[in-house]
Design a protein around this motif. Structure first.
Motif, PDB file in Angstrom:
ATOM      1  N   UNK A  42    -100.953 -89.187 -25.145  1.00 58.93           N
ATOM      2  CA  UNK A  42    -100.999 -89.477 -23.711  1.00 58.93           C
ATOM      3  C   UNK A  42    -100.612 -90.879 -23.319  1.00 58.93           C
ATOM      4  N   UNK A  43     -99.810 -91.573 -24.132  1.00 58.72           N
ATOM      5  CA  UNK A  43     -99.446 -92.947 -23.818  1.00 58.72           C
ATOM      6  C   UNK A  43     -98.380 -93.018 -22.732  1.00 58.72           C
TER       7      UNK A  43
ATOM      8  N   UNK B 196    -109.270 -91.683 -22.318  1.00 58.26           N
ATOM      9  CA  UNK B 196    -108.098 -91.580 -23.186  1.00 58.26           C
ATOM     10  C   UNK B 196    -106.827 -92.017 -22.463  1.00 58.26           C
ATOM     11  N   UNK B 197    -106.724 -91.686 -21.177  1.00 58.85           N
ATOM     12  CA  UNK B 197    -105.529 -92.036 -20.405  1.00 58.85           C
ATOM     13  C   UNK B 197    -105.566 -93.478 -19.890  1.00 58.85           C
ATOM     14  N   UNK B 198    -106.737 -94.100 -19.909  1.00 57.75           N
ATOM     15  CA  UNK B 198    -106.841 -95.474 -19.425  1.00 57.75           C
ATOM     16  C   UNK B 198    -106.808 -95.579 -17.915  1.00 57.75           C
TER      17      UNK B 198
ATOM     18  N   UNK C  81     -98.814 -85.951 -18.764  1.00 54.68           N
ATOM     19  CA  UNK C  81     -99.539 -84.946 -17.988  1.00 54.68           C
ATOM     20  C   UNK C  81     -99.807 -83.702 -18.835  1.00 54.68           C
ATOM     21  N   UNK C  82     -98.872 -83.365 -19.679  1.00 49.88           N
ATOM     22  CA  UNK C  82     -99.076 -82.242 -20.603  1.00 49.88           C
ATOM     23  C   UNK C  82    -100.265 -82.524 -21.499  1.00 49.88           C
ATOM     24  N   UNK C  83    -100.375 -83.770 -21.983  1.00 51.26           N
ATOM     25  CA  UNK C  83    -101.513 -84.151 -22.813  1.00 51.26           C
ATOM     26  C   UNK C  83    -102.819 -84.003 -22.044  1.00 51.26           C
ATOM     27  N   UNK C  84    -102.844 -84.467 -20.793  1.00 53.00           N
ATOM     28  CA  UNK C  84    -104.064 -84.389 -19.981  1.00 53.00           C
ATOM     29  C   UNK C  84    -104.503 -82.943 -19.797  1.00 53.00           C
ATOM     30  N   UNK C  85    -103.549 -82.068 -19.513  1.00 56.03           N
ATOM     31  CA  UNK C  85    -103.873 -80.654 -19.302  1.00 56.03           C
ATOM     32  C   UNK C  85    -104.381 -80.013 -20.588  1.00 56.03           C
TER      33      UNK C  85
ATOM     34  N   UNK D 196     -94.237 -87.725 -29.798  1.00 55.04           N
ATOM     35  CA  UNK D 196     -95.592 -87.467 -30.289  1.00 55.04           C
ATOM     36  C   UNK D 196     -96.598 -88.398 -29.609  1.00 55.04           C
ATOM     37  N   UNK D 197     -96.245 -89.653 -29.428  1.00 54.18           N
ATOM     38  CA  UNK D 197     -97.164 -90.604 -28.793  1.00 54.18           C
ATOM     39  C   UNK D 197     -97.418 -90.248 -27.327  1.00 54.18           C
ATOM     40  N   UNK D 198     -96.403 -89.688 -26.672  1.00 52.47           N
ATOM     41  CA  UNK D 198     -96.566 -89.303 -25.265  1.00 52.47           C
ATOM     42  C   UNK D 198     -97.296 -87.977 -25.132  1.00 52.47           C
ATOM     43  N   UNK D 199     -96.901 -86.986 -25.930  1.00 45.58           N
ATOM     44  CA  UNK D 199     -97.433 -85.632 -25.767  1.00 45.58           C
ATOM     45  C   UNK D 199     -98.758 -85.412 -26.482  1.00 45.58           C
ATOM     46  N   UNK D 200     -98.993 -86.117 -27.601  1.00 47.64           N
ATOM     47  CA  UNK D 200    -100.199 -85.888 -28.394  1.00 47.64           C
ATOM     48  C   UNK D 200    -101.262 -86.962 -28.208  1.00 47.64           C
TER      49      UNK D 200
END
Length: 283
Positions: A140-141, A245-247, A225-229, A134-138
């Motif tokens: 973008x960490x 958001x991505x830093x 990358x999924x989050x960014x898209x 969730x932290x990676x996909x929702x």
């Protein structure tokens, strides 16, 4: 420390002083450890004193078989930093990296994780893995950022819950969270969200990588990358917000994270045709 990872004796003092210099410049320990690892591998290979290394030695190392473009760029950056420091501090009269051609960033876009993989990861039987995904996909960490999340990093303002993310280069940023993700973090209370073992404060980035890859079949960065898209599509192309958001330091880096699908391209074409059909009103 194993002999394989030991720094050769002639390099110890130089690398320790360089590490101290990087800390003064507020580089993160992750970055410093990476640079030490990179220079250590070269030091063990070359068998020379750091003051005797030539441009030819560095070229041969960068051109070694099997080295990918990203790793080559990283090594070149490391050499430039190390020998630039050595020259400024009078340890060498020259910088053997000067005049060496730069290495272009790969233009090929890396793939974002498909939604099906994310859904599979969310169904993991391991609560820790589910939260990591969730932290990676929702949110973008990065994997290193996920590893060091603390419950204390959760903040509540007038707009909702957000997370203080400890990013690369010791740069913090604020990332708003969904109610669901904030609720999961609150449930863990203060302290490390993912405590480590054997005296470690928290798990390492490699552990995050393994857990995500095992659960989804994709590395954590593909979920980022999924989050960014997804953020690009739902924000109507607000790339500046996604950059924050991505830093990222560079807008170009953010643009490289966004995957433009065939469906998105077809939608643009259809919208353009609709515009042409309506006409401009000029008669």
């Amino acid at each position: 420390m194993s002999k394989k990872n030991m720094m050769p004796e002639p390099w110890n003092d130089w690398v320790d002083e360089w590490s101290a210099d990087m800390r003064l410049r507020s580089l993160s320990e992750n970055t410093i450890n990476l640079r030490r690892y990179q220079i250590g591998a070269f030091a063990r290979h070359t068998g020379k004193h750091p003051g005797e290394v030539t441009a030819s030695d560095i070229r041969k190392w960068l051109g070694r078989k099997g080295l990918g473009n990203a790793a080559k760029r990283g090594d070149r950056c490391m050499f430039s930093m190390f020998y630039g420091w050595a020259q400024r501090n009078g340890k060498r009269l020259d910088n053997p990296v000067e005049g060496m051609p730069t290495i272009k960033r790969e233009q090929r876009k890396k793939r974002a994780a498909p939604e099906q993989a994310v859904l599979i990861g969310r169904d993991s039987s391991d609560p820790r893995t589910r939260l990591i995904i969730m932290l990676a996909a929702d949110a973008g960490l990065r994997r290193a950022e996920i590893a060091q999340v603390r419950g204390d990093d959760l903040i509540d303002d007038e707009l909702g819950w957000s997370l203080i993310v400890h990013g690369k280069g010791a740069k913090d940023r604020i990332v708003p969270l969904s109610d669901e993700l904030a609720r999961e973090i609150r449930r863990h209370g203060p302290g490390w969200l993912f405590p480590g073992e054997k005296g470690c404060d928290h798990i390492c980035g490699d552990t995050v990588y393994r857990l995500v890859k095992d659960a989804t079949g994709y590395p954590p960065h593909s979920l980022r990358r999924r989050f960014a898209t997804a953020a690009y599509i739902t924000s109507n192309g607000n790339v500046m917000a996604i950059k924050e958001l991505l830093g990222h330091e560079s807008l170009a880096t953010t643009q490289g994270y966004i995957t433009v699908s065939g469906r998105m391209l077809r939608t643009v074409i259809e919208q353009a045709r609709g515009y042409e059909a309506r006409g401009t009103g000029d008669g």
